[in-house]
Motif scaffolding. Sequence first.
Motif, mmCIF file in Angstrom:
data_model
loop_
_atom_site.group_PDB
_atom_site.id
_atom_site.type_symbol
_atom_site.label_atom_id
_atom_site.label_comp_id
_atom_site.label_asym_id
_atom_site.label_seq_id
_atom_site.Cartn_x
_atom_site.Cartn_y
_atom_site.Cartn_z
ATOM 1 N N MET A 1 -6.225 -8.625 -5.149
ATOM 2 C CA MET A 1 -6.091 -8.791 -3.695
ATOM 3 C C MET A 1 -5.236 -7.649 -3.155
ATOM 4 N N ALA A 2 -5.735 -6.979 -2.109
ATOM 5 C CA ALA A 2 -4.930 -5.943 -1.460
ATOM 6 C C ALA A 2 -4.327 -6.522 -0.192
ATOM 7 N N THR A 3 -3.019 -6.321 -0.014
ATOM 8 C CA THR A 3 -2.403 -6.734 1.242
ATOM 9 C C THR A 3 -2.053 -5.484 2.045
ATOM 10 N N ASP B 1 -0.340 -3.694 -2.870
ATOM 11 C CA ASP B 1 0.191 -3.792 -1.516
ATOM 12 C C ASP B 1 0.292 -2.405 -0.901
ATOM 13 N N LEU B 2 -0.113 -2.308 0.337
ATOM 14 C CA LEU B 2 -0.076 -1.016 1.031
ATOM 15 C C LEU B 2 1.354 -0.527 1.209
ATOM 16 N N LEU C 1 -8.962 0.711 0.422
ATOM 17 C CA LEU C 1 -8.626 -0.576 -0.192
ATOM 18 C C LEU C 1 -9.884 -1.300 -0.657
ATOM 19 N N ASP C 2 -10.964 -1.123 0.077
ATOM 20 C CA ASP C 2 -12.227 -1.776 -0.253
ATOM 21 C C ASP C 2 -12.733 -1.336 -1.623
ATOM 22 N N SER C 3 -12.421 -0.082 -1.948
ATOM 23 C CA SER C 3 -12.901 0.412 -3.244
ATOM 24 C C SER C 3 -11.965 0.009 -4.392
ATOM 25 N N TYR C 4 -10.758 -0.463 -4.055
ATOM 26 C CA TYR C 4 -9.811 -0.845 -5.115
ATOM 27 C C TYR C 4 -9.785 -2.347 -5.392
ATOM 28 N N ALA C 5 -9.964 -3.136 -4.318
ATOM 29 C CA ALA C 5 -9.663 -4.576 -4.440
ATOM 30 C C ALA C 5 -10.898 -5.449 -4.247
#
Lengths: 159, 305
Positions: free
Chosen positions: B44-46, B72-73, B94-98
């Motif tokens: 999950m990316a926040t 987390d950003l 973020l879409d490509s990481y999480a």
Amino acid sequence: MAEKPLLVAKIRNGTIIDHIPAGRALSILRLMGITGKEGFTVAIVMNVESRKLGRKDIIKVEGLELRPEDTDKIALLAPMATINVVKDYAVVEKRKAVPPKIVEGFLRCKNPNCITNQKNEPVKPRFITASYDPLKLVCDYCSLALTFDDIARQLESRP
Amino acid sequence: MLRGRDIISVNDLSRHDFEEIFRMADEILEAPDRWSSILRSKIMATAFFEPSTRTRLSFQTAMLRLGGEVIDLGEVEKSSIAKGENLSDTIRMLDSYADVIVIRHRLEGAAKLAAEIAEKPVINAGDGSRNHPTQAMIDLYTIRRLHGRIDGLTIGVLGDLKYGRATNSFIAALTRFRIGKLYLISPPQLRVRDDTRELLVEAGIEFREVERLEEVVEDLDVLYASRIQKERFPDPSEYEMVRGSYVITGESLRGAKKNLVILHPLPRVDEISFEVDSTPYAKYFEQAALGVPVRMALLKLILVG
């Protein structure tokens, strides 16, 4: 009773937009993307008597046939407008301008905090028609509503 | 079905969606250990572009408790945003990481834009002044746990009903249920917006707008309090005049029902006086604690169904 003489000659092939609220014809032309440089013969009649509207404007464009998606935009400024398609001097199709369900790209949200007003984001403003009468568009991003007056103000203040 | 869905606004959620989340949260609370590895290998990316304590931490806790990982950003001032990167590019990264992106942003519609850009599900953790859908889930879940139901209750919402994203989402979420009556308690400057009023009328919810808690306190099953922010008033003296009337004290609760539940999205500053904390009405800390199981339920349902 004799008919009043026509101010402008009949067109052979093209589009007539009738029942435009008085004084809006130029804005409507702008909305349709007609600048005068396209080569069409365009006649504009402004502030003529109308039974429905009191006073109205009329636009005649020789040689141009508008698709419904073009004419629907007209309804944003002229909800009572009728569009007549003329072929060989006869009206072959008559339709009411209906505001599109989704209006994308050419109106701005009036909320300064809306993401669509950020210069560095690649996002086009998008509105959903929430009510047709009175006309009300709702920003698809921030839900703020544009009333008919907001829309008219925006479209008419364009250079 | 919530699997794969974006959660942007309460308006996208049906009663059925809420109930699905509530049932899942119930199951999680019953046997938390059963779920401790269900999101193993999920990330999950926040991305919080605006300060937040509770929401960020409870999302992160929820993901960790399900066996997932968190990126987390970080603070916006220290990230690429400070170099001028826009939201769209940040989200693309973020879409490509999480596997799921949780976003908070000051601007209205930021989460919706993020959801349009990202292929992975996006959860709005609060944007602009209207949308905080996961807070509304927690609020309703807390009410359901404490009262055993939401339908039929008389609910008061107090404070900033115009700009508060938590109050706006809470009120919108109530339209998914058949509550008994709604009291909207605020100074005239901070009354609900016209479109909220329309929403309530459309949903057939009986509501009344009042200026003083004392007028309605005896009727309430739930009192949802929120902060009135000074910056909402063009004239600071106006703020000083109204703020006192919206502080909940032991005195202002005189005549309240025994099982009244007071909620607050927190943080509070001085809108609920500390003496209220020790009354049986004070449920806002319980509400904050339920943020974790509710967000666990949501993450689980979105990521694995």
